[in-house]
Design a protein around this motif. Sequence first.
Motif, PDB file in Angstrom:
ATOM      1  N   LEU A 232       0.825  -1.199   0.000  1.00 26.36           N
ATOM      2  CA  LEU A 232       0.000   0.000   0.000  1.00 26.36           C
ATOM      3  C   LEU A 232       0.864   1.255   0.000  1.00 26.36           C
ATOM      4  CD1 LEU A 232      -2.816   1.231   0.122  1.00 26.36           C
ATOM      5  CD2 LEU A 232      -2.710   1.051   2.620  1.00 26.36           C
ATOM      6  N   TRP A 233       1.936   1.251   0.767  1.00 28.99           N
ATOM      7  CA  TRP A 233       2.861   2.384   0.768  1.00 28.99           C
ATOM      8  C   TRP A 233       3.488   2.574  -0.613  1.00 28.99           C
ATOM      9  CZ3 TRP A 233       2.931   5.964   4.341  1.00 28.99           C
ATOM     10  CH2 TRP A 233       2.598   5.664   5.662  1.00 28.99           C
ATOM     11  N   GLY A 234       3.854   1.464  -1.253  1.00 31.40           N
ATOM     12  CA  GLY A 234       4.442   1.574  -2.585  1.00 31.40           C
ATOM     13  C   GLY A 234       3.472   2.134  -3.608  1.00 31.40           C
ATOM     14  N   PHE A 235       2.201   1.732  -3.516  1.00 28.56           N
ATOM     15  CA  PHE A 235       1.194   2.263  -4.444  1.00 28.56           C
ATOM     16  C   PHE A 235       0.977   3.754  -4.219  1.00 28.56           C
ATOM     17  CE2 PHE A 235      -3.319   3.089  -5.495  1.00 28.56           C
ATOM     18  CZ  PHE A 235      -3.247   2.853  -6.863  1.00 28.56           C
ATOM     19  N   VAL A 236       0.930   4.158  -2.957  1.00 28.00           N
ATOM     20  CA  VAL A 236       0.773   5.592  -2.659  1.00 28.00           C
ATOM     21  C   VAL A 236       2.001   6.368  -3.135  1.00 28.00           C
ATOM     22  CG1 VAL A 236       0.475   7.288  -0.811  1.00 28.00           C
ATOM     23  CG2 VAL A 236      -0.773   5.126  -0.726  1.00 28.00           C
ATOM     24  N   ALA A 237       3.196   5.781  -2.999  1.00 27.27           N
ATOM     25  CA  ALA A 237       4.404   6.434  -3.506  1.00 27.27           C
ATOM     26  C   ALA A 237       4.338   6.611  -5.018  1.00 27.27           C
ATOM     27  CB  ALA A 237       5.638   5.619  -3.117  1.00 27.27           C
ATOM     28  N   PHE A 238       3.794   5.616  -5.723  1.00 24.03           N
ATOM     29  CA  PHE A 238       3.605   5.714  -7.170  1.00 24.03           C
ATOM     30  C   PHE A 238       2.678   6.878  -7.523  1.00 24.03           C
ATOM     31  CE2 PHE A 238       0.386   4.507 -10.384  1.00 24.03           C
ATOM     32  CZ  PHE A 238       1.153   4.648 -11.522  1.00 24.03           C
ATOM     33  N   LEU A 239       1.571   7.018  -6.806  1.00 26.90           N
ATOM     34  CA  LEU A 239       0.627   8.095  -7.092  1.00 26.90           C
ATOM     35  C   LEU A 239       1.199   9.460  -6.729  1.00 26.90           C
ATOM     36  CD1 LEU A 239      -2.746   6.535  -5.860  1.00 26.90           C
ATOM     37  CD2 LEU A 239      -1.889   6.699  -8.201  1.00 26.90           C
ATOM     38  N   MET A 240       1.813   9.557  -5.559  1.00 29.12           N
ATOM     39  CA  MET A 240       2.301  10.854  -5.090  1.00 29.12           C
ATOM     40  C   MET A 240       3.473  11.354  -5.919  1.00 29.12           C
ATOM     41  SD  MET A 240       0.254  11.672  -2.707  1.00 29.12           S
ATOM     42  CE  MET A 240       1.014  12.997  -1.785  1.00 29.12           C
ATOM     43  N   ASN A 241       4.163  10.453  -6.619  1.00 32.45           N
ATOM     44  CA  ASN A 241       5.303  10.869  -7.426  1.00 32.45           C
ATOM     45  C   ASN A 241       4.873  11.655  -8.664  1.00 32.45           C
ATOM     46  OD1 ASN A 241       8.052  10.604  -6.813  1.00 32.45           O
ATOM     47  ND2 ASN A 241       8.398   9.354  -8.633  1.00 32.45           N
ATOM     48  N   PHE A 242       3.585  11.574  -9.028  1.00 33.25           N
ATOM     49  CA  PHE A 242       3.083  12.394 -10.126  1.00 33.25           C
ATOM     50  C   PHE A 242       2.964  13.865  -9.723  1.00 33.25           C
ATOM     51  CE2 PHE A 242       1.605   8.241 -11.599  1.00 33.25           C
ATOM     52  CZ  PHE A 242       1.918   8.314 -12.946  1.00 33.25           C
ATOM     53  N   ILE A 243       2.801  14.135  -8.423  1.00 39.84           N
ATOM     54  CA  ILE A 243       2.686  15.513  -7.929  1.00 39.84           C
ATOM     55  C   ILE A 243       4.088  15.957  -7.529  1.00 39.84           C
ATOM     56  CG2 ILE A 243       1.511  17.043  -6.320  1.00 39.84           C
ATOM     57  CD1 ILE A 243      -0.607  14.917  -5.957  1.00 39.84           C
ATOM     58  N   LEU A 244       4.793  16.598  -8.441  1.00 41.45           N
ATOM     59  CA  LEU A 244       6.191  16.919  -8.236  1.00 41.45           C
ATOM     60  C   LEU A 244       6.365  17.801  -7.006  1.00 41.45           C
ATOM     61  CD1 LEU A 244       7.319  17.639 -11.903  1.00 41.45           C
ATOM     62  CD2 LEU A 244       7.295  15.490 -10.660  1.00 41.45           C
ATOM     63  N   TYR A 245       7.476  17.602  -6.297  1.00 41.10           N
ATOM     64  CA  TYR A 245       7.879  18.382  -5.138  1.00 41.10           C
ATOM     65  C   TYR A 245       6.943  18.169  -3.950  1.00 41.10           C
ATOM     66  CZ  TYR A 245      10.476  20.747  -8.856  1.00 41.10           C
ATOM     67  OH  TYR A 245      11.275  21.014  -9.937  1.00 41.10           O
ATOM     68  N   LEU A 246       5.676  18.570  -4.088  1.00 34.15           N
ATOM     69  CA  LEU A 246       4.755  18.512  -2.962  1.00 34.15           C
ATOM     70  C   LEU A 246       4.371  17.074  -2.620  1.00 34.15           C
ATOM     71  CD1 LEU A 246       2.395  21.524  -3.796  1.00 34.15           C
ATOM     72  CD2 LEU A 246       4.381  21.474  -2.297  1.00 34.15           C
ATOM     73  N   VAL A 297      11.533  22.409 -17.927  1.00 34.59           N
ATOM     74  CA  VAL A 297      10.404  23.122 -17.364  1.00 34.59           C
ATOM     75  C   VAL A 297      10.898  23.900 -16.156  1.00 34.59           C
ATOM     76  CG1 VAL A 297       8.076  22.917 -16.442  1.00 34.59           C
ATOM     77  CG2 VAL A 297       8.882  21.300 -18.158  1.00 34.59           C
ATOM     78  N   ASN A 298      10.596  25.176 -16.129  1.00 37.90           N
ATOM     79  CA  ASN A 298      11.024  26.030 -15.034  1.00 37.90           C
ATOM     80  C   ASN A 298      10.463  25.511 -13.720  1.00 37.90           C
ATOM     81  OD1 ASN A 298      11.385  28.165 -13.180  1.00 37.90           O
ATOM     82  ND2 ASN A 298      11.527  29.623 -14.868  1.00 37.90           N
ATOM     83  N   PRO A 299      11.304  25.227 -12.713  1.00 31.38           N
ATOM     84  CA  PRO A 299      10.782  24.723 -11.435  1.00 31.38           C
ATOM     85  C   PRO A 299       9.792  25.674 -10.776  1.00 31.38           C
ATOM     86  CG  PRO A 299      13.151  24.401 -11.570  1.00 31.38           C
ATOM     87  CD  PRO A 299      12.778  25.245 -12.748  1.00 31.38           C
ATOM     88  N   LEU A 300       9.988  26.990 -10.947  1.00 32.28           N
ATOM     89  CA  LEU A 300       9.035  27.941 -10.371  1.00 32.28           C
ATOM     90  C   LEU A 300       7.661  27.788 -11.008  1.00 32.28           C
ATOM     91  CD1 LEU A 300       8.421  30.339  -8.528  1.00 32.28           C
ATOM     92  CD2 LEU A 300       9.216  31.857 -10.362  1.00 32.28           C
ATOM     93  N   MET A 301       7.618  27.612 -12.342  1.00 27.84           N
ATOM     94  CA  MET A 301       6.339  27.402 -13.009  1.00 27.84           C
ATOM     95  C   MET A 301       5.677  26.112 -12.547  1.00 27.84           C
ATOM     96  SD  MET A 301       7.219  28.616 -16.903  1.00 27.84           S
ATOM     97  CE  MET A 301       5.572  28.157 -17.438  1.00 27.84           C
ATOM     98  N   VAL A 302       6.478  25.068 -12.353  1.00 24.18           N
ATOM     99  CA  VAL A 302       5.939  23.798 -11.883  1.00 24.18           C
ATOM    100  C   VAL A 302       5.339  23.967 -10.492  1.00 24.18           C
ATOM    101  CG1 VAL A 302       6.548  21.447 -11.197  1.00 24.18           C
ATOM    102  CG2 VAL A 302       7.488  22.421 -13.293  1.00 24.18           C
ATOM    103  N   PHE A 303       6.071  24.630  -9.603  1.00 25.38           N
ATOM    104  CA  PHE A 303       5.596  24.797  -8.228  1.00 25.38           C
ATOM    105  C   PHE A 303       4.335  25.650  -8.178  1.00 25.38           C
ATOM    106  CE2 PHE A 303       5.596  27.082  -4.156  1.00 25.38           C
ATOM    107  CZ  PHE A 303       5.616  26.008  -3.277  1.00 25.38           C
TER     108      PHE A 303
END
Length: 359
Positions: A232-246, A297-303
């Motif tokens: 379950l932790w691995g699946f959540v890590a997979f999903l959360m990795n799509f939301i960069l930085y945060l 991609v500019n990190p500021l724009m991503v954030f």
Amino acid sequence: MSRSRVASLPVWFLAAFAVVAALKLASAILAPILLALVMGVVLSPVTRRIDRLGAPRALSAFFALFASILFLLTLFVLLEPVLSNAIRRAPIIWEELREIVSNVRYALRGLDQVTAEVATALSDTPQAVPESGNGGEDEIALPSITDALFLAPGFAAAVMIFVGTLYFFLLARREVYDWISSSRDVPLSTADMLEAEREVSRYFLTISVINGCFGLLVTGVLLLLGMPYAPLWGFVAFLMNFILYLGPAVFALALLLGGLVAFDGPMSFAPAAVYLLMNMTEGQFATPALVGRQMSVNPLMVFLSLVCWLWLWGPVGGVIAIPLLVWGMVLFKRSRAAQTTSSGTPGKLRPNRLAGAKG
């Protein structure tokens, strides 16, 4: 800047404010629609390959929709035992977390009392010592079945909007592109939008494969550490990795709390520390090597994009923020190239290559 442009600035500001307000107020309808459009762009290679086999568009659109739903159902079936066990143990885990929070709260209250006593001893006028509280714990109730029943109709409506929009976009996306390109105010052709679609889908599918491998690696490492509910932790890590930085930051904090509940002593910090090390390695080396650095991609724009879309639509906004940003950048570059070519300036329309914004 000319006077006409200065005079038009308030109009543009009011228009932007109206658009943001509309997106916020109509999130129940617009969020699943925009999520479906992004998913349609990602699934476009599947429909193109089926179209090349001579199948009708309705069949290719239905197959792509069916494949995506089947994939989600398969994930749910695989994770259902772990989710059910975690839900059954949720009260026990919640009590352990409350005990940890209570210990931290009492330590902070003791620090406040010491600070107040020192301030009272140093000052001429006595000061009141803060009270230690009412002795009771704040009760935070978990969502009940009644809450789920109230949310069910809205969730079902969002799913229907998502499925319908996704199917009809896959079915008629070429007609949509032709209609957009027919406008004189849009310096983009259907070929430009199809090329942008290919680039975004290639980028998103590559990132999905990277995140999937990363989730499996996180699952394996947590199993070696003895962390409960490692799949379950691995699946959540997979999903959360799509939301960069945060996403990784929130997941690391959750993993820290999970480690405090599961282990004692320094071992409590091991899962979060190992995850952060793995995430930094993946963001600095794996993603740039597999995706490339041709389009940064500019990190500021991503954030800022993540913050804005998360504020507007929550988790759905976090998922679509980066694909929308990349899609917009590709279309903007191709429109600039088209304008340069039409104005007679020497230039060549080059296909864009996308790069990740991690690290």
